[in-house]
Scaffold this motif. Structure first.
Motif, PDB file in Angstrom:
ATOM      1  N   CYS A   1       7.661   5.473   5.137  1.00 21.84           N
ATOM      2  CA  CYS A   1       6.726   4.387   4.806  1.00 21.84           C
ATOM      3  C   CYS A   1       6.695   3.335   5.925  1.00 21.84           C
ATOM      4  O   CYS A   1       7.717   3.048   6.543  1.00 21.84           O
ATOM      5  CB  CYS A   1       7.179   3.758   3.496  1.00 21.84           C
ATOM      6  SG  CYS A   1       6.206   2.332   2.993  1.00 21.84           S
TER       7      CYS A   1
ATOM      8  N   TYR B   1       6.411   0.204   5.567  1.00 25.72           N
ATOM      9  CA  TYR B   1       6.795  -1.136   5.131  1.00 25.72           C
ATOM     10  C   TYR B   1       8.321  -1.336   5.104  1.00 25.72           C
ATOM     11  O   TYR B   1       8.927  -1.457   6.140  1.00 25.72           O
ATOM     12  CB  TYR B   1       6.165  -1.444   3.771  1.00 25.72           C
ATOM     13  CG  TYR B   1       4.641  -1.473   3.801  1.00 25.72           C
ATOM     14  CD1 TYR B   1       3.959  -2.390   4.592  1.00 25.72           C
ATOM     15  CD2 TYR B   1       3.893  -0.577   3.052  1.00 25.72           C
ATOM     16  CE1 TYR B   1       2.570  -2.426   4.623  1.00 25.72           C
ATOM     17  CE2 TYR B   1       2.502  -0.610   3.069  1.00 25.72           C
ATOM     18  CZ  TYR B   1       1.847  -1.537   3.857  1.00 25.72           C
ATOM     19  OH  TYR B   1       0.478  -1.565   3.886  1.00 25.72           O
ATOM     20  N   CYS B   2       8.958  -1.340   3.935  1.00 24.05           N
ATOM     21  CA  CYS B   2      10.286  -1.966   3.847  1.00 24.05           C
ATOM     22  C   CYS B   2      11.429  -1.062   4.314  1.00 24.05           C
ATOM     23  O   CYS B   2      11.244   0.105   4.641  1.00 24.05           O
ATOM     24  CB  CYS B   2      10.533  -2.482   2.437  1.00 24.05           C
ATOM     25  SG  CYS B   2      11.198  -1.270   1.288  1.00 24.05           S
TER      26      CYS B   2
ATOM     27  N   LYS C   1       2.787  -0.100  -2.552  1.00 25.10           N
ATOM     28  CA  LYS C   1       2.520  -0.346  -1.130  1.00 25.10           C
ATOM     29  C   LYS C   1       2.555   0.971  -0.357  1.00 25.10           C
ATOM     30  O   LYS C   1       1.720   1.228   0.503  1.00 25.10           O
ATOM     31  CB  LYS C   1       3.547  -1.332  -0.546  1.00 25.10           C
ATOM     32  CG  LYS C   1       3.538  -2.692  -1.200  1.00 25.10           C
ATOM     33  CD  LYS C   1       4.497  -3.647  -0.531  1.00 25.10           C
ATOM     34  CE  LYS C   1       5.939  -3.398  -0.885  1.00 25.10           C
ATOM     35  NZ  LYS C   1       6.355  -3.802  -2.222  1.00 25.10           N
TER      36      LYS C   1
ATOM     37  N   GLN D   1      12.614   2.635   3.573  1.00 26.10           N
ATOM     38  CA  GLN D   1      12.035   3.713   4.386  1.00 26.10           C
ATOM     39  C   GLN D   1      11.860   4.994   3.568  1.00 26.10           C
ATOM     40  O   GLN D   1      12.364   6.069   3.927  1.00 26.10           O
ATOM     41  CB  GLN D   1      12.885   3.951   5.636  1.00 26.10           C
ATOM     42  CG  GLN D   1      12.665   2.891   6.709  1.00 26.10           C
ATOM     43  CD  GLN D   1      11.244   2.947   7.277  1.00 26.10           C
ATOM     44  OE1 GLN D   1      10.881   3.850   8.008  1.00 26.10           O
ATOM     45  NE2 GLN D   1      10.411   1.957   6.890  1.00 26.10           N
TER      46      GLN D   1
ATOM     47  N   THR E   1      10.461  -5.678  -4.565  1.00 27.09           N
ATOM     48  CA  THR E   1      10.397  -5.393  -3.133  1.00 27.09           C
ATOM     49  C   THR E   1      10.552  -3.909  -2.818  1.00 27.09           C
ATOM     50  O   THR E   1       9.922  -3.403  -1.896  1.00 27.09           O
ATOM     51  CB  THR E   1      11.487  -6.175  -2.374  1.00 27.09           C
ATOM     52  OG1 THR E   1      12.760  -5.886  -2.956  1.00 27.09           O
ATOM     53  CG2 THR E   1      11.225  -7.664  -2.449  1.00 27.09           C
ATOM     54  N   MET E   2      11.403  -3.207  -3.537  1.00 29.38           N
ATOM     55  CA  MET E   2      11.600  -1.783  -3.247  1.00 29.38           C
ATOM     56  C   MET E   2      11.895  -1.022  -4.545  1.00 29.38           C
ATOM     57  O   MET E   2      13.030  -0.566  -4.772  1.00 29.38           O
ATOM     58  CB  MET E   2      12.691  -1.562  -2.202  1.00 29.38           C
ATOM     59  CG  MET E   2      13.970  -2.320  -2.394  1.00 29.38           C
ATOM     60  SD  MET E   2      15.257  -1.936  -1.137  1.00 29.38           S
ATOM     61  CE  MET E   2      14.674  -2.737   0.328  1.00 29.38           C
TER      62      MET E   2
ATOM     63  N   CYS F   1       6.461   3.097  -3.938  1.00 28.50           N
ATOM     64  CA  CYS F   1       5.860   2.002  -4.693  1.00 28.50           C
ATOM     65  C   CYS F   1       4.382   1.893  -4.311  1.00 28.50           C
ATOM     66  O   CYS F   1       3.892   2.620  -3.453  1.00 28.50           O
ATOM     67  CB  CYS F   1       6.613   0.699  -4.452  1.00 28.50           C
ATOM     68  SG  CYS F   1       6.251  -0.085  -2.864  1.00 28.50           S
TER      69      CYS F   1
HETATM   70 FE1  SF4 Z   1       7.509   1.645   1.196  1.00 27.98          FE
HETATM   71 FE2  SF4 Z   1       7.689   0.757  -1.278  1.00 27.98          FE
HETATM   72 FE3  SF4 Z   1       9.396   2.587  -0.376  1.00 27.98          FE
HETATM   73 FE4  SF4 Z   1       9.553   0.098   0.520  1.00 27.98          FE
HETATM   74  S1  SF4 Z   1       9.884   0.785  -1.582  1.00 27.98           S
HETATM   75  S2  SF4 Z   1       9.639   1.940   1.741  1.00 27.98           S
HETATM   76  S3  SF4 Z   1       7.398  -0.504   0.550  1.00 27.98           S
HETATM   77  S4  SF4 Z   1       7.198   2.842  -0.659  1.00 27.98           S
END
Ligand code: SF4
Length: 700
Positions: free
Chosen positions: A7, A9-10, A45, A13, A175-176, A43
Motif C-alpha cells: 500500500c 500509505y501507512c 485507503k 504496508q 489509522t491501520m 482499509c
Molecule cells: Fe494501507 Fe490501510 Fe494497510 Fe495502512 S492499514 S497500509 S493505509 S491498507
C-alpha cells in the motif's frame, strides 16, 4: 501483468496485488494479498489507492512560475533554471542558504539519494524531513535505552498470542484497521488496555470486558507511566533478576518514581487509583505482555521522556527481548522506519549512522568516492529548518521539498506558509498540486507508487519490495532521475545511478557496519525471499539471514545492556486560562497525513468531506453549540472553522480536530512550534484554544 506490491500509505504496508485492467475505472485493480501484517485485508485507503493514479489533476508536466502564475515548461528549462538559481544562491550566500525537506513516504532509495544529493550536490547541512513530526521522540527514546531504534523490534504477529497489550496514544482502528487482527488475543483475554484522552474507535474496543480504557488529561501521560511503575515497584511486581542481568540505571529510576503514589497520579491525570493498580498488576501478570506507544503520547514537548517512561516500565517488567512479550512504537508513515535510516535526517548518514562520527563519515565517503571533509556536518531539525525559511541574512533562501506537504502538516502552519512565501526559490516534487506545491516557483511531476520499483521498510523493520505495475503518464519522472539530472547540472562529485536496484546496492554498501545494516540485501534477494515467504528484518549484514527479533541476547549499547533513564514530569499546571480547552489533533480512517492524496479520492471525500471539531455535549452546551453547528476553534496563531461533532467520548476540557484538511480547516494553524528538547519533535497534542459558535459570515 500483475505486480505484488504494498500500500502507498501507512507503515503497516499491507500487501496488495496490482493488476492492470484497461476496462476498469482505474488503470490497475487492487486486491489484498496474504501477508503477515494484513492477512489479505486492506482499509478503505488501501482499497481506493489506485484512484489517485489518474486523478484529474495529476501533474504530468513541470510547472514554472512566471508573472505570478505556474505555467507549463519543458524538463530542460525547469531543471536548468533550478540548477542555475541554486548555484547562484550558493555562490552568493553559502551552501547552507539552500535547504532540503524530505518525507517519510519516500522509498529507501529516494531517501538515500536525497541525503546524498543534499550533502554532495548542494553541499548543505540543512536537510531534514517530516518524520521529525512523527517518529523522532520514540526514536530518541529507543536509541537512548536500547542503542537501536527499530519501531517494533519483533514481528507484528508476535502480538497475536499476547494476553495483555498496553497501547498508549494510538488509534489503530482508524489509522491501520488490519492491525486490529493482531490485538484479538489480548481482547479475548480481557487484557487490551488503551490510554487515550479521547474514547477513540480503538478505545471503544476495550468495551464488554475486552480491556480497560484509561482517559488521562492531555499532556499527563508521563505522570501516568511514572505512577504505573511506582505501583509495579511498590507491589513487588518488577522482574528483579532481569533488571540485574540485562539493564543499568534502575536505582535512579526507582528513586525517580518514588513520589508518584497512585493518589497523586490520580490528582494530576484524572485516572482513578483503582484503575492504575489493576493495570499495573495486569501488565506484570500477563502470560505475554506488550507495551506499545504512538503519536498521542509522543507528540509533546516531553515526548522523548514519555516514551522513555514507557520503556522503563517495560524493562522493569522484564518484557523487552523476552519471546512473547515486548515494547514497541507504532510507526505512522509508509516508510517512516526506512526514511529515518538512510540519511535524510539532519544528523545522519546511511545505515543510521551519526554524521559526527569520523568512522561513519569515512565509510560513507569511501562509498561515495569523495573526501570525508566534503560531507557537511549536522544541520538543524525540521521545525528549526522551517523557522529559517526566508530569514536574512543566514536563513534558508531556497528549499527543495520531496514527499511532504508542510503547509498543512507542520506546526504553526501559518508561519510556515509565510516562510515559504519569503523564499527566493521553492521547488516541490509531487504528483498533484498540493497546498505546498501551489506556493512553489517550480513544481516537478513525479511517479507514484504503482509506477516505480523500490523498497520500503515497514513498522517492524521488514524491508519490502515495491514493484512497478504500470508505466507512469508521459512527462512524469522519478525523483531518482530528477536528482541525478540536477546533480550532473551542478557538477556534483560521485556517481548518480537512476536504476532503483542499482541505487539500493549503493545504499546497502553505504549502510554496511551501521546500526541499520542492509548490506546483505538487494532487490534480487528481496524478490527471492518474497517468493518463498521469508522476511528481511534489519540488521541484515552480508551473510546473515536477518533479525526478526532484536534484543533476545543483548541490547545495542557496547555493554549489551539496556539503559533505564530517570525522567521527570514537567510543570504540572495546565497553562490554560479560564474558558480555554486543550486541542488534540489526530487522524481519521478515511484520510492520510495532510490529505493531499486522500482528499482527491471521491469515496474518501464523500465519507469525510470536511473537518469536524469533536466536543463533549456538556462542553458544547456550555458554549452554546449544538451538534452540526459551525464553530471557530482559535488562538493567537490562527482560527479553524469546523462543524461541531458532539461525543460523550471526549473529556470536558478537550477538543479534537483531525489534521488532514487545508485552508481554514487546517488544524495546524493552531498548533505551536514548541518542540521536545531531545528529539525536536513538535507538540501537536496539547494546544490551548477557545471554541465559540461561528458568526454568520464565518459559517458561510
Ligand atoms: Fe494501507 Fe490501510 Fe494497510 Fe495502512 S492499514 S497500509 S493505509 S491498507
Amino acid at each position: 501483468m500483475a505486480a505484488d506490491s504494498h500500500c502507498p500509505y501507512c507503515a503497516l504496508q499491507c500487501a496488495m496485488t496490482l493488476t492492470p485492467d484497461p476496462l476498469a475505472a482505474t488503470p490497475v485493480t487492487v486486491a489484498g494479498r496474504a501477508f503477515p501484517t494484513n492477512r489479505g485485508g486492506l482499509c478503505k485507503k488501501g482499497w481506493t489507492s489506485a484512484e489517485l493514479l489518474r486523478t484529474p489533476d495529476r501533474l504530468t508536466v513541470p510547472l514554472v512560475r512566471r508573472d505570478g502564475e505556474l505555467r507549463p515548461a519543458t524538463w530542460d528549462d525547469a531543471l536548468g533554471m533550478i540548477a542555475e538559481r541554486l548555484a547562484a544562491l550558493r555562490r552568493e550566500h553559502g551552501a547552507d542558504a539552500v535547504g532540503v525537506f524530505g518525507g517519510g513516504g519516500l522509498t529507501n532509495e529516494k531517501a538515500y539519494v536525497l541525503g546524498k544529493f543534499a550533502r554532495l550536490a548542494l553541499g548543505t547541512s540543512r536537510i531534514d524531513y517530516n518524520g521529525r513530526f512523527c517518529m523522532s521522540s520514540a526514536a530518541a527514546a529507543g536509541n537512548r535505552a536500547f542503542g537501536v531504534d527499530r519501531g517494533m523490534p519483533f514481528p507484528v504477529t508476535d502480538l497475536d498470542d499476547a494476553d495483555t497489550i498496553l497501547l498508549l496514544g494510538s488509534n489503530v482502528a482508524a489509522t491501520m484497521p488490519p492491525f486490529l487482527g493482531h490485538l484479538s488475543g489480548a481482547r479475548a483475554a480481557g487484557g487490551f488496555i488503551v490510554v487515550d484522552p479521547r474514547r477513540s474507535q480503538t478505545a471503544q474496543l476495550t468495551a464488554d470486558g475486552a480491556g480497560i480504557h484509561l482517559q488521562p488529561a492531555p499532556g499527563t501521560d508521563l505522570v501516568l507511566l511514572l505512577g504505573l511503575l511506582h505501583v509495579v515497584l511498590a507491589d513487588g511486581l518488577a522482574d528483579t533478576a532481569y533488571l540485574e542481568a540485562r539493564t543499568t540505571g534502575f536505582d535512579a529510576v526507582r528513586r525517580s518514581v518514588a513520589g508518584w503514589w497512585p493518589e497523586r497520579v490520580q490528582e494530576h491525570t484524572g485516572v482513578p487509583v483503582g484503575q492504575l493498580r489493576v493495570v499495573a498488576r495486569r501488565l506484570a501478570r500477563g502470560r505475554g505482555t506488550f507495551i506499545l506507544t504512538g503519536r498521542g503520547v509522543e507528540q509533546h514537548v516531553d515526548g522523548t521522556d514519555t516514551a522513555t517512561a514507557a520503556i522503563n516500565l517495560a524493562l522493569a517488567l522484564g518484557l523487552v527481548g523476552r519471546p512473547g512479550s515486548g515494547y514497541g512504537t507504532l510507526t505512522g508513515q509508509g516508510n517512516g522506519q526506512g526514511g529515518r535510516e538512510h540519511g535524510q535526517k539532519c544528523d545522519q548518514l546511511p545505515g543510521y549512522r551519526k554524521i559526527t562520527d569520523p568512522a561513519a563519515r569515512a565509510a560513507v565517503a569511501a562509498v561515495w568516492g569523495v573526501d570525508p571533509a566534503v560531507i557537511p556536518g549536522p544541520g538543524v531539525p525540521a521545525v528549526e529548518l522551517l523557522g529559517m525559511l526566508g530569514q536574512r541574512p543566514d536563513g534558508v533562501r531556497a528549499l527543495l521539498v520531496h514527499g511532504s506537504n508542510v503547509v498543512v502538516s507542520g506546526p504553526d502552519a501559518g508561519a510556515i506558509r509565510s516562510g515559504l512565501e519569503a523564499l527566493d526559490l521553492l521547488v516541490v516534487c509531487d504528483f498533484v498540486l498540493s497546498e505546498t506545491a501551489e506556493l512553489a516557483d517550480v513544481v516537478l511531476p513525479v511517479t507514484q507508487w504503482a509506477e516505480e520499483e523500490g523498497t520500503m521498510t515497514n513498522l517492524e523493520g521488514r524491508v519490502l519490495r515495491r514493484r512497478r505495475a504500470l508505466d507512469p503518464p508521459p512527462g512524469v519522472r522519478s525523483e531518482l532521475d530528477i536528482l541525478a539530472d540536477l546533480a550532473h547540472r551542478l557538477n556534483a562529485p560521485s556517481t548518480w545511478p537512476t536504476d532503483p536496484a542499482e541505487v539500493f546496492d549503493e545504499l546497502a554498501r553505504a549502510s554496511a557496519g551501521g546500526v541499520a545494516d542492509y548490506s546483505g540485501l538487494s532487490h534480487a534477494v528481496l524478490d527471492a525471499q518474497a517468493e518463498i515467504g521469508e522476511a528481511a528484518h534489519w540488521p541484515y549484514p552480508a551473510g546473515s539471514t536477518g533479525t526478526p527479533r532484536l534484543f533476545l541476547d543483548r541490547f545495542g549499547h557496547d555493554d549489551g545492556r539496556a539503559r533505564l533513564v530517570a525522567v521527570r514530569a514537567r510543570e504540572l499546571t495546565t497553562g490554560r486560562r479560564p474558558g480555554e480547552l486543550t486541542l488534540i489533533t489526530g487522524r481519521l480512517l478515511e484520510h492520510y497525513q495532510s490529505g493531499a492524496q486522500t482528499r482527491r479520492v471521491p469515496e474518501l471525500v464523500t465519507a469525510q468531506p470536511e473537518v469536524r471539531a469533536e466536543l463533549h455535549p456538556a462542553t458544547a452546551a456550555r458554549l452554546g453549540i449544538a451538534d452540526g453547528d459551525r464553530v471557530v476553534v482559535g488562538n493567537s496563531r490562527g482560527a479553524v472553522t469546523a462543524r461541531a461533532l458532539l461525543s460523550t467520548g471526549m473529556r470536558l476540557d478537550t477538543v479534537f480536530l483531525p489534521f488532514h484538511f487545508a485552508g481554514r480547516q487546517c488544524a495546524n494553524l493552531l498548533t505551536e512550534a514548541a518542540v521536545d528538547p531531545i528529539s525536536a519533535m513538535p507538540e501537536f497534542k496539547r494546544t490551548a484554544v477557545t471554541v465559540r459558535p461561528a458568526v454568520e459570515e464565518e459559517a458561510a
